[in-house]
Design a protein around this motif. Structure first.
Motif, PDB file in Angstrom:
ATOM      1  N   ARG A 198     -75.201  13.005  87.324  1.00  0.00           N
ATOM      2  CA  ARG A 198     -74.729  14.090  86.462  1.00  0.00           C
ATOM      3  C   ARG A 198     -75.629  15.301  86.663  1.00  0.00           C
ATOM      4  N   VAL A 199     -75.088  16.312  87.326  1.00  0.00           N
ATOM      5  CA  VAL A 199     -75.817  17.542  87.616  1.00  0.00           C
ATOM      6  C   VAL A 199     -75.376  18.614  86.626  1.00  0.00           C
ATOM      7  N   LEU A 200     -76.350  19.263  85.992  1.00  0.00           N
ATOM      8  CA  LEU A 200     -76.081  20.375  85.084  1.00  0.00           C
ATOM      9  C   LEU A 200     -76.836  21.594  85.578  1.00  0.00           C
ATOM     10  N   THR A 201     -76.129  22.700  85.756  1.00  0.00           N
ATOM     11  CA  THR A 201     -76.781  23.953  86.135  1.00  0.00           C
ATOM     12  C   THR A 201     -76.705  24.924  84.967  1.00  0.00           C
ATOM     13  N   SER A 202     -77.648  25.828  84.912  1.00  0.00           N
ATOM     14  CA  SER A 202     -77.666  26.793  83.811  1.00  0.00           C
ATOM     15  C   SER A 202     -76.535  27.808  83.940  1.00  0.00           C
ATOM     16  N   ILE A 203     -76.294  28.295  85.157  1.00  0.00           N
ATOM     17  CA  ILE A 203     -75.332  29.374  85.358  1.00  0.00           C
ATOM     18  C   ILE A 203     -74.332  29.000  86.451  1.00  0.00           C
ATOM     19  N   LYS A 204     -73.209  29.688  86.466  1.00  0.00           N
ATOM     20  CA  LYS A 204     -72.109  29.370  87.365  1.00  0.00           C
ATOM     21  C   LYS A 204     -72.503  29.452  88.849  1.00  0.00           C
ATOM     22  N   PRO A 205     -73.239  30.465  89.320  1.00  0.00           N
ATOM     23  CA  PRO A 205     -73.556  30.486  90.749  1.00  0.00           C
ATOM     24  C   PRO A 205     -74.269  29.226  91.237  1.00  0.00           C
ATOM     25  N   LEU A 206     -75.169  28.675  90.440  1.00  0.00           N
ATOM     26  CA  LEU A 206     -75.825  27.429  90.828  1.00  0.00           C
ATOM     27  C   LEU A 206     -74.822  26.278  90.830  1.00  0.00           C
ATOM     28  N   GLN A 207     -73.902  26.281  89.886  1.00  0.00           N
ATOM     29  CA  GLN A 207     -72.862  25.251  89.870  1.00  0.00           C
ATOM     30  C   GLN A 207     -72.000  25.327  91.127  1.00  0.00           C
ATOM     31  N   LEU A 208     -71.696  26.547  91.578  1.00  0.00           N
ATOM     32  CA  LEU A 208     -70.867  26.707  92.767  1.00  0.00           C
ATOM     33  C   LEU A 208     -71.561  26.167  94.012  1.00  0.00           C
ATOM     34  N   ILE A 209     -72.864  26.391  94.118  1.00  0.00           N
ATOM     35  CA  ILE A 209     -73.613  25.848  95.256  1.00  0.00           C
ATOM     36  C   ILE A 209     -73.654  24.326  95.171  1.00  0.00           C
ATOM     37  N   ALA A 210     -73.894  23.792  93.968  1.00  0.00           N
ATOM     38  CA  ALA A 210     -73.916  22.342  93.785  1.00  0.00           C
ATOM     39  C   ALA A 210     -72.559  21.730  94.110  1.00  0.00           C
ATOM     40  N   ALA A 211     -71.466  22.408  93.772  1.00  0.00           N
ATOM     41  CA  ALA A 211     -70.129  21.900  94.063  1.00  0.00           C
ATOM     42  C   ALA A 211     -69.914  21.755  95.564  1.00  0.00           C
ATOM     43  N   ALA A 212     -70.456  22.684  96.336  1.00  0.00           N
ATOM     44  CA  ALA A 212     -70.340  22.585  97.792  1.00  0.00           C
ATOM     45  C   ALA A 212     -71.103  21.375  98.319  1.00  0.00           C
ATOM     46  N   VAL A 213     -72.277  21.114  97.753  1.00  0.00           N
ATOM     47  CA  VAL A 213     -73.100  19.987  98.211  1.00  0.00           C
ATOM     48  C   VAL A 213     -72.497  18.651  97.777  1.00  0.00           C
ATOM     49  N   GLN A 214     -71.903  18.596  96.609  1.00  0.00           N
ATOM     50  CA  GLN A 214     -71.347  17.347  96.077  1.00  0.00           C
ATOM     51  C   GLN A 214     -69.910  17.078  96.520  1.00  0.00           C
ATOM     52  N   GLU A 215     -69.315  17.948  97.290  1.00  0.00           N
ATOM     53  CA  GLU A 215     -67.921  17.789  97.688  1.00  0.00           C
ATOM     54  C   GLU A 215     -67.663  16.391  98.271  1.00  0.00           C
ATOM     55  N   GLY A 216     -66.652  15.722  97.748  1.00  0.00           N
ATOM     56  CA  GLY A 216     -66.257  14.423  98.269  1.00  0.00           C
ATOM     57  C   GLY A 216     -67.076  13.246  97.796  1.00  0.00           C
ATOM     58  N   SER A 217     -68.054  13.481  96.922  1.00  0.00           N
ATOM     59  CA  SER A 217     -68.936  12.402  96.473  1.00  0.00           C
ATOM     60  C   SER A 217     -68.397  11.650  95.271  1.00  0.00           C
ATOM     61  N   GLY A 218     -67.356  12.179  94.663  1.00  0.00           N
ATOM     62  CA  GLY A 218     -66.823  11.579  93.453  1.00  0.00           C
ATOM     63  C   GLY A 218     -67.427  12.148  92.182  1.00  0.00           C
ATOM     64  N   SER A 219     -68.418  13.032  92.304  1.00  0.00           N
ATOM     65  CA  SER A 219     -69.047  13.682  91.150  1.00  0.00           C
ATOM     66  C   SER A 219     -68.900  15.189  91.273  1.00  0.00           C
ATOM     67  N   ALA A 220     -68.893  15.867  90.136  1.00  0.00           N
ATOM     68  CA  ALA A 220     -68.800  17.321  90.119  1.00  0.00           C
ATOM     69  C   ALA A 220     -69.851  17.871  89.175  1.00  0.00           C
ATOM     70  N   PRO A 221     -70.507  18.971  89.533  1.00  0.00           N
ATOM     71  CA  PRO A 221     -71.545  19.540  88.673  1.00  0.00           C
ATOM     72  C   PRO A 221     -70.961  20.218  87.453  1.00  0.00           C
ATOM     73  N   GLU A 222     -71.736  20.242  86.391  1.00  0.00           N
ATOM     74  CA  GLU A 222     -71.356  20.944  85.173  1.00  0.00           C
ATOM     75  C   GLU A 222     -72.205  22.209  85.041  1.00  0.00           C
ATOM     76  N   VAL A 223     -71.753  23.122  84.192  1.00  0.00           N
ATOM     77  CA  VAL A 223     -72.491  24.357  83.956  1.00  0.00           C
ATOM     78  C   VAL A 223     -72.704  24.538  82.463  1.00  0.00           C
ATOM     79  N   LEU A 224     -73.854  25.069  82.097  1.00  0.00           N
ATOM     80  CA  LEU A 224     -74.209  25.219  80.691  1.00  0.00           C
ATOM     81  C   LEU A 224     -73.551  26.437  80.055  1.00  0.00           C
ATOM     82  N   LEU A 225     -73.686  27.614  80.670  1.00  0.00           N
ATOM     83  CA  LEU A 225     -73.164  28.842  80.065  1.00  0.00           C
ATOM     84  C   LEU A 225     -71.650  28.928  80.202  1.00  0.00           C
TER      85      LEU A 225
END
Length: 307
Positions: free
Chosen positions: A26-53
């Motif tokens: 479970r990945v949580l990022t503070s802001i959307k741009p970090l979530q977008l980068i995490a989404a690229a890294v997690q693609e296809g893993s079965g998990s998706a990052p969340e964002v706080l703001l």
């Protein structure tokens, strides 16, 4: 940039945070741009990052809700920029027992600081960006693809350690992200090439990384403290700058255009437009970071090429 990427992965793999192996992280990022980068890294893993703001919220002035505090505590990995960006987070992060990554401290980043006597500001001493102290770190660091590569490499290393089953996928995704940054840079440079040197003003000095990378430079910053209504002399000084610039653009940020924008530009040959450096309303897709950056380039060019 591929050699820099390989070195970044090797470094982060040697210092990566130790997490117990698990199928889902479970990945949580503070802001959307970090979530977008995490989404690229997690693609296809079965998990998706969340964002706080939530969309439209400012990281400079956000107030945490009890549910936000719980999310911070529950996440396996938390990524945030640092106290100059998310001043509301340090106290809450002290209570976390799980790993937290302060992105602004990652080795390999290209960092900027706000100038002590920036020529971009009006001569009126009251006209400066109240969110950013002269000499302080410019923490809008995600608006550099060089920095985005470093962040993606760190995320891939962390996730590979936390979820070894998907380690090869994370590393492959980060490598593909790195390669896509080269193409992204080329597209944005081509898009804004014809508008470099045209005058524009911003209400928030949050785009310097982007401007520096693609040959743009704001003419001035019209920023006032949210709780203070600028006086008539201050407004007159800002209007004088616009009159001197002639045809120009004034960029605000969503979700709301400052009321001051209409007062400043009334009767002048000025176009009003928006820049969204946070990508607050973007979908958290694996190509979301590229979409954020390309939209910025399109929004800059879209206004400036009409002057």
């Amino acid at each position: 940039m591929s050699r820099l990427f390989a070195l970044s992965v090797a470094f982060f793999a040697s210092v990566v945070i130790a997490l117990p192996a698990q199928a889902e992280v479970r990945v949580l990022t503070s802001i959307k741009p970090l979530q977008l980068i995490a989404a690229a890294v997690q693609e296809g893993s079965g998990s998706a990052p969340e964002v706080l703001l939530p969309p439209g919220a400012s990281p400079h002035h956000y107030a945490l809700r009890p549910s936000d505090v719980r999310r911070v505590g529950d996440a396996d990995l938390v990524y945030w920029i640092g106290p100059d960006m998310e001043g509301f987070l340090p106290q809450v992060l002290k209570n976390r027992s799980k790993p937290t990554v302060k992105v602004e401290e990652l080795p390999g980043l290209h960092l900027r600081r706000f100038a002590a006597d920036s020529a971009s500001h009006a001569e009126d001493p009251d006209e400066h960006d109240h969110d950013h102290r002269p000499g302080s770190l410019d923490s809008h660091l995600w608006l550099s693809t060089v920095n985005a590569r470093v962040i993606a490499a760190r995320m891939a290393a962390d996730l590979s350690q936390a979820d070894p089953t998907n380690a090869a996928r994370y590393q492959s995704n980060a490598k593909l992200f790195d390669e896509r940054m080269d193409a992204l840079d080329g597209r944005i440079k081509a898009r804004v090439a014809g508008v470099a040197g045209k005058p524009y003003f911003v209400f928030h000095e949050g785009f310097d990384y982007f401007e520096d990378a693609y040959g743009l430079k704001h003419t001035g910053v019209f920023s006032v403290a949210a709780e203070v209504q600028p006086g008539a002399q201050h407004v007159a000084a800002m209007r004088a700058r616009l009159q001197e610039a002639g045809k120009s653009c004034v960029f605000s940020e969503p979700p709301a255009r400052p009321r001051l924008a209409e007062t400043l530009t009334a009767g002048l040959p000025v176009r009003l437009a928006e820049l969204d450096g946070l990508g607050g309303f973007n979908e958290a897709s694996p190509r979301g970071y590229e979409q954020l950056m390309e939209k910025l380039g399109n929004d800059f060019a879209g206004c400036l090429e009409q002057l």
